[in-house]
Design an enzyme around this catalytic site. Structure first.
Site, PDB file in Angstrom:
ATOM      1  CG  ASP A  98     -42.315 -43.485  36.983  1.00 37.86           C
ATOM      2  OD1 ASP A  98     -41.723 -42.703  36.218  1.00 37.86           O
ATOM      3  OD2 ASP A  98     -41.868 -43.825  38.094  1.00 37.86           O
ATOM      4  CG  ASP A 152     -37.361 -40.072  22.764  1.00 37.36           C
ATOM      5  OD1 ASP A 152     -37.048 -38.894  22.994  1.00 37.36           O
ATOM      6  OD2 ASP A 152     -38.087 -40.417  21.814  1.00 37.36           O
TER       7      ASP A 152
HETATM    8  N1  SPD Z   1     -35.674 -29.798  24.591  1.00 38.87           N
HETATM    9  C1  SPD Z   1     -35.636 -30.994  23.818  1.00 38.87           C
HETATM   10  C2  SPD Z   1     -35.520 -32.224  24.611  1.00 38.87           C
HETATM   11  C3  SPD Z   1     -35.648 -33.421  23.759  1.00 38.87           C
HETATM   12  C4  SPD Z   1     -36.451 -34.438  24.403  1.00 38.87           C
HETATM   13  N2  SPD Z   1     -36.977 -35.471  23.606  1.00 38.87           N
HETATM   14  C5  SPD Z   1     -37.833 -35.084  22.567  1.00 38.87           C
HETATM   15  C6  SPD Z   1     -38.810 -36.147  22.226  1.00 38.87           C
HETATM   16  C7  SPD Z   1     -38.725 -36.548  20.822  1.00 38.87           C
HETATM   17  N3  SPD Z   1     -39.071 -37.910  20.663  1.00 38.87           N
END
Ligand code: SPD
Length: 283
Positions: free
Chosen positions: A136, A154
């Protein structure tokens, strides 16, 4: 009727992508991870029915999230990525010669496994400077002992396991885990989708309260809802729009000439916000 993937972001309004076949589907302990072969976008990963990346447009998101932070910091050595299980953000971070150590903390190993199998060009998982752990991210950042120069959030959308990544407490842990000139970037959803506004406000108000410098910036990602995507850049000392940052990007132009989206003009221009976007986070 052709095979299609639909992500509805408002009642019956959404995004349609033509599919060729399903390549991967696994309900992990956290979420449903699927990979499709599409007719236009190469392979596509979805989590709980929401687009995470396609082979064709992933470069926009990963370059913008990584390089905006990496060029803002004067000499990023230690980098923490929360989420990022497909490996695209780490790939971009590892292009910076100053980097000595990257920790990528992904809650769901299934995302990494699916990416290694079906997105071989996205991750740089064999890089010796990359350490991947499955835990987590919020608990991890709370317990950081050696500070990071850059932290990149991310995560996926603010439902399910990523919900906590839009809370003020989390950003308090992040600022504590950053070095004195630390920089953070985070994905903060689409300014066209009103159901995201509460999460966007929470992040930007938290960053505004906690960091001396915090700004929203935008990029254009065709397979994310409505195509316009916001990100946050927060910094303890260096303003991402300062001359020294632009100078750093320009002087690295040759080394980074293979980037497909990010450059000095995009960096500066991405911080220019339309009025309706400014209004979303105005206090
Ligand atoms: N709905 C898209 C949200 C984006 C989230 N991250 C995407 C991961 C790519 N590394």
């Amino acid at each position: 009727m052709p095979l299609q993937y639909n992500e509805y972001y408002n009642e019956q309004t959404g995004l349609t992508i033509g599919l060729k076949k399903l390549l991967f589907s696994e309900q992990s302990d956290y979420q449903l991870v699927e990979v499709y072969e599409t007719d236009t976008w190469g392979n596509l990963m979805t989590i709980d029915g929401m687009v995470m990346l396609s082979e064709r447009d992933e470069f926009v998101y990963h370059e913008m999230l990584a390089h905006t932070a990496m060029f803002t910091h004067p000499k990023p050595e230690r980098v923490l990525i929360i989420g990022g299980g497909d490996g695209g953000t780490a790939r971009e971070v590892l292009k910076h010669a100053s980097v000595t150590h990257v920790d990528m903390v992904e809650i769901d190993k299934t995302v990494v496994d699916a990416s290694k199998l079906h997105f071989p060009g996205v991750g740089d998982f064999d890089n010796p400077n990359l350490n991947v752990s499955y835990e987590d991210g919020i608990a991890f950042v709370k317990n950081v002992k050696i500070p990071y120069d850059v932290i990149i959030i991310d995560g996926s959308d603010p439902v399910g396991p990523a919900e906590g990544l839009f809370e003020k407490d989390f950003y308090q842990f992040c600022i504590n885990a950053l070095s004195d000139d630390g920089v953070l970037t985070a994905q903060t959803e689409s300014p066209w989708v009103e159901s995201y506004y509460p999460s966007m406000k929470k992040v930007f108000y938290a960053l505004d309260d906690l960091f001396p410098i915090s700004k929203m910036y935008l990029s254009f990602i065709p397979l994310y809802p409505a195509g316009m995507w916001s990100m946050a850049c927060a910094s303890k000392t260096v303003d991402p729009l300062s001359d020294e940052v632009i100078e750093r990007i320009n002087s690295s132009e040759k080394k980074f000439s293979s980037l497909k989206y990010y450059n000095a003009e995009i960096h500066t221009g991405s911080f220019a916000l339309p009025n309706f976007v400014k209004d979303i986070i105005k206090r």
